[in-house]
Design an enzyme around this catalytic site. Structure first.
Site, PDB file in Angstrom:
ATOM      1  N   ASP A 758       0.839  -1.194   0.000  1.00  0.00           N
ATOM      2  CA  ASP A 758       0.000   0.000   0.000  1.00  0.00           C
ATOM      3  C   ASP A 758       0.880   1.253   0.000  1.00  0.00           C
ATOM      4  OD1 ASP A 758      -1.989   1.974   0.518  1.00  0.00           O
ATOM      5  OD2 ASP A 758      -3.202   0.484   1.552  1.00  0.00           O
ATOM      6  N   HIS A 760      -0.392   4.465   0.129  1.00  0.00           N
ATOM      7  CA  HIS A 760      -1.154   5.629   0.599  1.00  0.00           C
ATOM      8  C   HIS A 760      -0.744   5.990   2.028  1.00  0.00           C
ATOM      9  CE1 HIS A 760      -3.564   3.618  -2.533  1.00  0.00           C
ATOM     10  NE2 HIS A 760      -3.779   4.852  -2.931  1.00  0.00           N
ATOM     11  N   SER A 811      -4.605  -4.561   2.026  1.00  0.00           N
ATOM     12  CA  SER A 811      -3.916  -4.137   3.246  1.00  0.00           C
ATOM     13  C   SER A 811      -4.510  -4.777   4.489  1.00  0.00           C
ATOM     14  CB  SER A 811      -3.969  -2.608   3.384  1.00  0.00           C
ATOM     15  OG  SER A 811      -3.292  -1.993   2.313  1.00  0.00           O
TER      16      SER A 811
END
Length: 916
Positions: A758, A760, A811
């Site tokens: 991930d 972000h 995630s």
């Protein structure tokens, strides 16, 4: 006798060790490498290990025998560099075919001999196919990023020759190994298919990748997940990792691969890490203890050794694969993904929360006069900046089109794509190769290591050409857009659209063997409100066809060029963008999940005033015969009420009295132009700068979450808001630092990380700022953080709390994996779970049960400091954890008691949503 495909289902198989390490032990001279046959060849021959198959076959035979005696089930041919590209260094290109066939026959002879001795333990030969010493994805000249040392086609020819000889020599499988450039591997896969057809033998295809750094990327920059997407088209038998690291360092990457790959898994690490002299000091016993973890944890089906390993290392494996006279169960391959996988340097997986993939449209010479001018003038660096801006604005795929009468489209496509590959911030996303010329599409696909999209193919030239193109797209490893044209022409009605799509789907899935998830239908977005009555239902027909496709053609996706819809209103950007927003709102609800749209669009469905929305929906949904005339009136009225619609659109919100409302609007719209001004005003109204983050800014982010969840924003717009939030936090950061009390005691040490897979980080960053303002010491590990790094840093730094963040669905699994690894390490540090896809229920069901310490789901960043204080206070800790556990237990109990009421199919169909 059992085949390789049969025996691998029963136990872990043992692969041999390093060939080069073994050869070095024989201290061979230049004369040994040359022999009498090559005594007069120019240049040095020592080091050309593959040539020994011809000049010292006794040495190669002896090495094979040692590995077979050590218990190897599989031996590799001595052909790692035996193709024309690598052999050119020794001026031995013309010997490649002979070397490979001889190497295969040497290994075959020894394997058959040992099989005859132990029929219950058959021995196999795999043809070793190395990566070559050149790369198709990177330039050999730092000053010329578009240059390549060799072409895809040249590499395919070299591999084909090698593989044909290996197959003729009798190998049981082909092993494309030590892959450092995925484009090289794709060329090898392409060549393998040609070679098998030419020789008339189909054998298992094995792949083995080498990662170049602790981030787990290949030398050419791809993540392992992206690599899996790139080779998804191939009939792969096994996939694995070799070289790079020792078994311990390789393990986390192997875990990730084993969890994702729907294939058998292989691993053959180095004998630890090399010392300062390049030697390997790890003993066979030490390596075996690390390999034992692979086997006991069910990570592998095939285990061997790479650099530094000898028959002594391989001999240790036999006892590892048996327990109490029984075979230890081997790895069970993951299920095939039921989603579309695309890739650039990183994986793009269309998950449920990614309701729409936005394709950037500005790198198209037919649609952007600026881009055309830059390509014409050979200003490629400036042209790249257009692609970079689209990625920054949230485009998840970049469309590239070079079709112009005055351009050499094939040459320009190749040059531009090669340059894109040198720009990691652009190359991380998949590309869409857009052309009406097949030679341009083919050339473009041969430049890209990732899994791209072809735009497009259709049935307009008949089935034969359609199948020919589709088969080549599949062999080159891409998805494809299918336009709804056939021999009769363009499908412009609902009935014609579904007729063409149904026929194309059947051909692709049944005759070509195309993965349904790689089929993207474009049912033709056509202009409405043109004044021609027949055009009035075009948008409705598209939306209805979208719903039909998603219900009746499993796995297929729907895309379209949205700007075509509003062509009648060119010159009025506000009306055009509003029409696009309305169309997407309805089309996405029916299943449209991709489209060519300007990622910087500013108009949201919820922004449109009710009277304007009504008139646009009248046009898009064809609700009344005078809809077009009424919308034209509205468009003219908007033009006449201000100096321009841009002014109306951008300035009205600035008149809002409360700064909190302006900040929320700026976040939702992703407008950063006025943040300095508005935040300066907000600072005068709040006691501390962090209160602005916890108040109006968090309110704005929560609003974004609501709109996204309701399908009124799509992901690129969410990314844009996150970037605006980052900017706001950065502006406030100096004030936040100033608010901290000098010399105040640390409230605790908190480790923060976005989990592996991930990228972000906005949520994590906000939580970090909020906690730092409350005197917590923050250790931020960044994004894409592997579980072992989190465990290691938690121990080293003696942290009090661990914060795990993630935006995407995968995630959630990775967070549970981190918890398992923390438990395995004997830790019980409190874990805070946060991110868009996380929930209290998932935390209670999937994460808390696998961990001995407290696991707390955080709804938003404003809660973190308060929860941390309770956790770290001895007086409140036990009570807090006890209450949390009771709450989780109740959630688990309710979830287990849930009953899902179902109705018959006929009743469900009666209840369907009918918009028309």
């Amino acid at each position: 006798m059992a085949t390789l495909e049969q025996i691998i289902t029963k136990r872990v198989l043992i692969l041999d060790g390093a060939m080069g390490t073994m050869i070095q032990k024989y201290n061979l001279s230049e004369q040994d490498f040359r022999g009498e046959r090559f005594a007069q060849v120019t240049g040095q021959m020592k080091g050309n290990n593959d040539l020994l198959c011809l000049t010292r076959p006794d040495v190669i035979r002896d090495i094979h025998r040692k590995y077979l005696e050590a218990g190897a089930d599989i031996i590799e041919t001595n052909t790692f560099n035996a193709q024309r590209v690598s052999m050119a260094d020794y001026h031995m290109e013309d010997m490649c075919r002979e070397i490979n066939e001889k190497a295969a026959r040497l290994a075959r002879e020894l394997a058959d001999e040992y099989t005859a001795k132990t029929l219950d333990k058959p021995r196999f030969v795999v043809g070793s196919v190395g990566p070559t010493n050149k790369t198709c994805s990177m330039s050999p000249d730092v000053n010329d990023p578009a240059k390549r040392a060799l072409t895809y086609d040249e590499l395919v020819d070299a591999y084909r020759e090698q593989m044909e000889a290996l197959l003729q020599g009798g190998v049981d499988a082909l092993l494309i190994e030590t892959i450092f450039d995925t484009l090289n591997a794709k060329a090898a896969i392409f060549a393998a298919e040609i070679a098998m057809q030419a020789v008339g033998r189909k054998v298992p295809l094995m792949l083995s990748v080498t990662v170049s750094d602790i981030a787990g990327r290949t030398l050419s920059g791809q993540t392992l997940d992206a690599f899996l997407a790139s080779v998804q088209h191939a009939p792969i038998f096994s996939i694995g990792l070799n070289c790079s690291f020792g078994a311990k360092q390789l393990k986390p990457f192997l875990e990730g691969l084993a969890a994702r790959a729907p294939y058998y898994i292989s691993a053959y690490p180095n004998a630890g890490l090399p010392n300062s002299l390049g030697q390997y000091d790890q003993t066979p016993e030490e390596m075996a203890s690390e390999i034992k973890e692979y086997i006991e944890e069910g990570l592998v089906n095939i285990i061997g050794g790479c650099c530094g390993t000898t028959e002594e290392y391989i001999a240790k494996y036999q006892e590892l694969i048996v327990a109490d006279s029984n075979w230890i169960p081997s790895h069970i391959p993951a299920k095939k993904p039921e989603r579309m996988w695309l890739s650039g340097l990183e994986l793009l997986e269309q998950t449920p929360e990614m309701n729409f993939i936005n394709v950037g449209e500005r790198c198209n010479v037919a649609g952007s006069r600026k881009f055309l001018r830059l390509i014409n003038e050979k200003k490629y660096e400036e042209a790249l900046s257009i692609a970079r801006k689209q990625v920054e604005d949230g485009a998840l795929v970049i469309d590239v089109n070079m079709d112009d009468g005055l351009l050499e489209a094939k040459e320009e496509m190749t040059t531009f794509l090669n340059m894109v590959m040198s720009e990691p911030d652009i190359a991380r996303v998949p590309l869409m190769i857009d052309s009406s010329k097949w030679e341009v599409i083919e050339a473009g696909l041969k430049c890209l290591q990732g899994k791209s999209i072809v735009n497009s193919i259709s049935l307009k030239e008949g089935e034969e050409k359609f199948i020919e193109h589709a088969r080549l797209i599949k062999k080159l490893g891409a998805a494809t857009v299918v336009m709804t044209f056939d021999e009769k022409g363009q499908a412009d009605t609902f009935e014609r659209k579904i007729e063409v799509c149904s026929r194309a789907y059947k051909i692709l899935t049944e005759q070509v063997g195309f993965n349904p998830h790689d089929i993207i239908f474009d049912p033709n977005v056509l202009a409405v409100a043109t004044g021609i009555e027949e055009h009035n239902n075009y948008a409705v027909d598209f939306i209805k066809a979208t719903g039909w496709i998603k219900k009746n053609l499993p796995g297929a996706h729907v895309s379209g060029g949205v700007s075509n819809l509003s062509f009648s209103f060119r010159g009025n950007n506000y009306i055009r963008e509003a029409m696009h927003a309305v169309f997407l709102y309805h089309a996405i609800q029916e299943g449209m999940d991709m489209g060519i749209v300007n990622p910087a669009t500013a108009v949201l469905y919820t922004d449109i005033p009710a009277d304007v929305l009504e008139r646009i929906e009248d046009v898009v949904l064809n609700r009344r015969p005078d809809a077009a005339e009424r919308l034209i009136e509205t468009a003219e009225a908007l033009k006449n009420t201000a100096t321009g619609t841009e002014a109306v659109r951008h300035d009205e919100w600035r008149e809002a009295g409360m700064v909190e409302m302006r900040l929320q609007y700026a976040l939702v719209k992703g407008i950063g132009d006025y943040l300095e001004e508005d935040l300066a005003e907000a600072v005068t109204l709040y006691d501390k700068a962090v209160d602005i983050i916890e108040g109006p800014l968090m309110d704005g982010m929560n609003k974004v979450g609501e709109l996204f969840g309701a399908g009124k924003m799509f992901l690129p717009q969410v990314v844009k808001t996150a970037r605006t939030m980052k900017k706001a936090v950065a502006i406030l950061q100096p004030l936040i630092e100033a608010d901290k009390q000098e010399g105040s005691r640390s409230a605790g040490k908190v480790l923060m990380a976005t989990v592996k897979g991930d990228v972000h980080d906005i949520g994590k960053n906000i939580a970090s700022v909020v906690m730092a303002c409350n005197n917590y010491e923050i250790i931020d590990l960044g994004v894409m953080v592997p579980a072992e790094t989190i465990v290691q840093k938690a121990i080293e730094e003696k942290v009090d709390i661990i914060g795990l963040s993630g935006l995407i669905t995968p995630s959630l699994e990775e967070m549970a994996h981190v918890a398992v690894e923390l438990q395995r390490a004997g830790l019980d540090i409190p874990i805070m779970i946060g991110g868009a896809t996380t929930s209290k229920l998932h935390t209670a069901l999937k994460i808390a049960p696998v961990y001995g310490g407290p696991v707390i789901h955080m709804k938003d960043a404003s809660q973190n400091a308060l929860v941390a204080a309770r956790l770290l206070n001895p007086e409140s800790h036990n009570e807090f954890v006890e209450r949390l556990n009771k709450e989780y237990e109740e959630l688990r109990r309710k979830n287990s008691n849930k009953q899902v009421k179902t109705v018959s199919l006929e009743e469900a169909q009666k209840n369907k949503l009918n918009l028309w």
